[in-house]
Design a protein around this motif. Structure first.
Motif, PDB file in Angstrom:
ATOM      1  N   GLU A   1      13.782   0.046  13.920  1.00 13.49           N
ATOM      2  CA  GLU A   1      13.121  -1.176  14.408  1.00 13.49           C
ATOM      3  C   GLU A   1      11.651  -0.889  14.700  1.00 13.49           C
ATOM      4  N   GLU A   2      11.402   0.291  15.295  1.00 11.17           N
ATOM      5  CA  GLU A   2      10.016   0.699  15.578  1.00 11.17           C
ATOM      6  C   GLU A   2       9.232   0.886  14.287  1.00 11.17           C
ATOM      7  N   GLU A   3       9.880   1.481  13.281  1.00  9.94           N
ATOM      8  CA  GLU A   3       9.195   1.675  11.994  1.00  9.94           C
ATOM      9  C   GLU A   3       8.935   0.327  11.318  1.00  9.94           C
ATOM     10  N   ALA A   4       9.902  -0.573  11.418  1.00  6.79           N
ATOM     11  CA  ALA A   4       9.739  -1.899  10.810  1.00  6.79           C
ATOM     12  C   ALA A   4       8.591  -2.658  11.464  1.00  6.79           C
ATOM     13  N   ASN A   5       8.391  -2.465  12.761  1.00  2.00           N
ATOM     14  CA  ASN A   5       7.304  -3.148  13.475  1.00  2.00           C
ATOM     15  C   ASN A   5       5.929  -2.700  12.983  1.00  2.00           C
ATOM     16  N   LEU A   6       5.845  -1.480  12.476  1.00  2.00           N
ATOM     17  CA  LEU A   6       4.588  -1.012  11.881  1.00  2.00           C
ATOM     18  C   LEU A   6       4.449  -1.511  10.446  1.00  2.00           C
ATOM     19  N   LEU A   7       5.528  -1.405   9.691  1.00  2.00           N
ATOM     20  CA  LEU A   7       5.489  -1.780   8.277  1.00  2.00           C
ATOM     21  C   LEU A   7       5.269  -3.276   8.064  1.00  2.00           C
ATOM     22  N   LYS A   8       5.758  -4.088   8.972  1.00  2.00           N
ATOM     23  CA  LYS A   8       5.668  -5.543   8.770  1.00  2.00           C
ATOM     24  C   LYS A   8       4.232  -6.039   8.756  1.00  2.00           C
ATOM     25  N   MET A   9       3.297  -5.258   9.312  1.00  2.00           N
ATOM     26  CA  MET A   9       1.910  -5.694   9.368  1.00  2.00           C
ATOM     27  C   MET A   9       1.109  -5.273   8.136  1.00  2.00           C
ATOM     28  N   GLU A  10       1.740  -4.533   7.228  1.00  3.63           N
ATOM     29  CA  GLU A  10       1.071  -4.218   5.959  1.00  3.63           C
ATOM     30  C   GLU A  10       1.001  -5.495   5.120  1.00  3.63           C
ATOM     31  N   SER A  11       0.131  -5.479   4.116  1.00  4.96           N
ATOM     32  CA  SER A  11       0.020  -6.635   3.242  1.00  4.96           C
ATOM     33  C   SER A  11       1.349  -6.890   2.535  1.00  4.96           C
ATOM     34  N   PHE A  12       1.873  -8.096   2.689  1.00  4.44           N
ATOM     35  CA  PHE A  12       3.191  -8.480   2.170  1.00  4.44           C
ATOM     36  C   PHE A  12       4.296  -7.627   2.784  1.00  4.44           C
TER      37      PHE A  12
ATOM     38  N   GLY B   1       0.822  -1.203   0.000  1.00  8.18           N
ATOM     39  CA  GLY B   1       0.000   0.000   0.000  1.00  8.18           C
ATOM     40  C   GLY B   1       0.859   1.257   0.000  1.00  8.18           C
ATOM     41  N   ASP B   2       0.343   2.334   0.593  1.00  4.76           N
ATOM     42  CA  ASP B   2       1.063   3.612   0.621  1.00  4.76           C
ATOM     43  C   ASP B   2       2.159   3.641   1.681  1.00  4.76           C
ATOM     44  N   ALA B   3       2.117   2.696   2.609  1.00  4.86           N
ATOM     45  CA  ALA B   3       3.058   2.726   3.732  1.00  4.86           C
ATOM     46  C   ALA B   3       4.514   2.639   3.281  1.00  4.86           C
TER      47      ALA B   3
ATOM     48  N   PHE C   1      16.034  -4.280   8.827  1.00  6.27           N
ATOM     49  CA  PHE C   1      14.885  -4.766   8.065  1.00  6.27           C
ATOM     50  C   PHE C   1      14.963  -6.268   7.831  1.00  6.27           C
ATOM     51  N   GLN C   2      16.156  -6.794   7.653  1.00  4.32           N
ATOM     52  CA  GLN C   2      16.307  -8.242   7.478  1.00  4.32           C
ATOM     53  C   GLN C   2      15.882  -9.011   8.736  1.00  4.32           C
TER      54      GLN C   2
ATOM     55  N   HIS D   1      12.067  -7.452   4.067  1.00  7.48           N
ATOM     56  CA  HIS D   1      13.230  -8.314   3.835  1.00  7.48           C
ATOM     57  C   HIS D   1      13.870  -8.016   2.483  1.00  7.48           C
ATOM     58  N   THR D   2      13.048  -7.710   1.487  1.00  9.16           N
ATOM     59  CA  THR D   2      13.574  -7.369   0.161  1.00  9.16           C
ATOM     60  C   THR D   2      14.374  -6.067   0.233  1.00  9.16           C
ATOM     61  N   ILE D   3      13.826  -5.067   0.927  1.00 12.16           N
ATOM     62  CA  ILE D   3      14.547  -3.799   1.097  1.00 12.16           C
ATOM     63  C   ILE D   3      15.867  -4.055   1.825  1.00 12.16           C
ATOM     64  N   GLY D   4      15.791  -4.828   2.904  1.00 11.04           N
ATOM     65  CA  GLY D   4      16.991  -5.128   3.680  1.00 11.04           C
ATOM     66  C   GLY D   4      18.055  -5.824   2.849  1.00 11.04           C
ATOM     67  N   ASP D   5      17.635  -6.782   2.023  1.00  7.74           N
ATOM     68  CA  ASP D   5      18.586  -7.529   1.186  1.00  7.74           C
ATOM     69  C   ASP D   5      19.288  -6.604   0.193  1.00  7.74           C
ATOM     70  N   VAL D   6      18.523  -5.724  -0.453  1.00  8.52           N
ATOM     71  CA  VAL D   6      19.112  -4.826  -1.457  1.00  8.52           C
ATOM     72  C   VAL D   6      20.022  -3.797  -0.792  1.00  8.52           C
ATOM     73  N   TYR D   7      19.597  -3.250   0.338  1.00  8.14           N
ATOM     74  CA  TYR D   7      20.436  -2.282   1.050  1.00  8.14           C
ATOM     75  C   TYR D   7      21.789  -2.912   1.417  1.00  8.14           C
ATOM     76  N   CYS D   8      21.744  -4.092   1.992  1.00  8.76           N
ATOM     77  CA  CYS D   8      22.990  -4.768   2.380  1.00  8.76           C
ATOM     78  C   CYS D   8      23.833  -5.103   1.156  1.00  8.76           C
ATOM     79  N   GLU D   9      23.183  -5.573   0.102  1.00  9.90           N
ATOM     80  CA  GLU D   9      23.884  -5.927  -1.146  1.00  9.90           C
ATOM     81  C   GLU D   9      24.623  -4.726  -1.720  1.00  9.90           C
ATOM     82  N   GLN D  10      23.918  -3.587  -1.846  1.00 11.63           N
ATOM     83  CA  GLN D  10      24.526  -2.402  -2.448  1.00 11.63           C
ATOM     84  C   GLN D  10      25.605  -1.803  -1.553  1.00 11.63           C
ATOM     85  N   ALA D  11      25.393  -1.880  -0.237  1.00 10.70           N
ATOM     86  CA  ALA D  11      26.405  -1.370   0.694  1.00 10.70           C
ATOM     87  C   ALA D  11      27.685  -2.205   0.603  1.00 10.70           C
ATOM     88  N   ARG D  12      27.526  -3.530   0.523  1.00 12.43           N
ATOM     89  CA  ARG D  12      28.704  -4.411   0.416  1.00 12.43           C
ATOM     90  C   ARG D  12      29.455  -4.179  -0.888  1.00 12.43           C
TER      91      ARG D  12
END
Length: 410
Positions: free
Chosen positions: A218-229, A94-96, A379-380, A235-246
């Motif tokens: 972590e607080e923001e992730a706790n809200l976002l995790k309850m959105e649809s998917f 959604g918009d979140a 996020f991961q 986890h997808t955001i976390g994976d890409v962030y870590c990938e690009q940082a590495r």
């Protein structure tokens, strides 16, 4: 005092419910009353729409205030209520998540692309028909002039166009527009990401600041995790962030070999994501074909025969409903893989803009990469408790059921 509690009653909550309570209640009720969950109940669609209307009013602070004071008549959204199915179809975050992944266009553009493609084909057919008609008229004119033995068709408008002169089709124009929109969107995501990372990068950058940075997200992730998917997207955001940082941090060491290794690994991941997206789409297409065969077999008066010519039973209504349920899950699975591919593309574009920003010095970019990696790990690590998982949207359940591997028969 609340003059009408019917919307609250529909969601099974008190008039004092918080915004979080309202969203939580809507999730539960929409899952319970979704027509696909109640295929044999003719009133399910009506109840589903009523629940959607209740949520549209109560989730809007201004409308809720009007509803509490004056009742339903004064609490109708501008432009009217959205169709429940349309509202429910905004399934991937959604918009979140908009400030993280942008507005996903792929699914929205599919129908428009098909329409423009059809229009272009119709235009080509029309032009071809006119050209054939014109040639025929020229031949007839030549015959009328007595030049029957040697007829040459001249088309004064016919000329070879250079690539610059070639007229673009509606589809090509639309695709160019969408590409520009995507670049603008990624630029906005880049600016927002820089602002998020600056909470840490422009601080004293010590251990305490890093802990505070992690806790905030972590607080923001706790809200976002309850959105649809939401959990999958986090986890997808976390994976890409870590990938690009590495990739970036690795390029700063050992003559860039570390960055090259992670870059090759990331490219391999893109290939696999592409294959998974195509595979999911083909799986959905196959399931759709199977459903059509079942419907055709049921509609025909003649008996249904197997490959050996023996008569077999036709699919029952329950089997058709089950296949339709499976198809919905397969389609959603394909949509999720396609949306995930788009999400990762947007994220990678934004990360590269942030880490390859030559308006700041290399030390600032290194800090950004370290902060990006830290945020990615937050996020991961996000997860849902058992109770939270039970509140997952019906779409997630459908996808899980549709993609579940069948057990081999004994």
């Amino acid at each position: 005092m609340v003059v009408d509690t019917s919307y609250y009653d529909l969601l099974g909550i008190q008039a004092t419910a918080t915004a979080a309570d309202i969203k939580k209640a809507y999730r539960k009720k929409s899952i319970q009353e979704h027509p696909d969950k109640n295929p044999n109940d003719p009133t399910a669609t009506e109840r589903f729409q009523a629940i959607s209307e209740a949520y549209q009013v109560l989730s809007d602070e201004a409308l809720r205030t009007k509803y509490d004071k004056y009742g339903k008549k004064e609490a109708v959204p501008k432009g009217g209520f959205e169709d429940a199915a349309e509202q429910f179809s905004v399934i991937f975050g959604g918009d979140a998540f908009a400030s993280y992944i942008g507005e996903l266009q792929m699914l929205k553009n599919l129908q428009k692309t098909e329409e423009l493609s059809a229009e272009d084909e119709a235009q080509k057919a029309k032009e071809k028909e006119e050209e054939e008609k014109k040639k025929k008229e020229q031949v007839e004119q030549a015959k009328a002039n007595g030049n029957v033995q040697h007829v040459t068709v001249h088309d004064k408008d016919n000329k070879v166009n250079t690539p610059e002169e070639k007229k673009k089709t509606k589809l090509e124009q639309y695709e160019e527009e969408q590409e520009l929109e995507k670049k603008k969107s990624i630029l906005e995501l880049s600016k927002t990401l820089i602002d998020r990372l600056s909470i840490l990068t422009e601080s004293s950058y010590d251990a305490d600041c890093k802990i505070s940075f992690e806790k905030k997200f972590e607080e923001e992730a706790n809200l976002l995790k309850m959105e649809s998917f939401g959990l999958d997207i986090l986890h997808t955001i976390g994976d890409v962030y870590c990938e690009q940082a590495r990739i970036f941090l690795g390029s700063q060491n050992f003559f860039g070999w570390g960055g090259m290794f992670h870059s090759v690994k990331a490219k391999g991941g893109v290939v696999m994501d592409t294959l998974r997206t195509v595979s999911a789409a083909l799986d959905a297409q196959h399931t759709m074909q199977e459903l059509e065969k079942m419907k055709d077999a049921t509609a025909k008066d003649e008996p249904l025969l197997d490959k050996n010519g023996a008569e077999i039973e036709k699919p029952t209504e329950a089997e058709l409903a089950q296949q339709e349920q499976l198809l919905m899950g397969k389609v959603l699975s394909a949509a999720w893989h396609g949306s995930k591919f788009e999400i990762m593309s947007n994220l990678r574009g934004a990360c590269k803009n942030v880490l390859e920003d030559d308006t700041v010095d290399i030390n600032t970019r290194i800090r950004r990469a370290e902060a990006l990696k830290l945020l990615g790990k937050v996020f991961q690590r996000a997860y849902r408790t058992k109770v939270e998982q039970e509140e997952a949207q019906v779409f997630e359940e459908l996808v899980a059921e549709a993609t579940k591997k069948k057990k081999p028969s004994a």
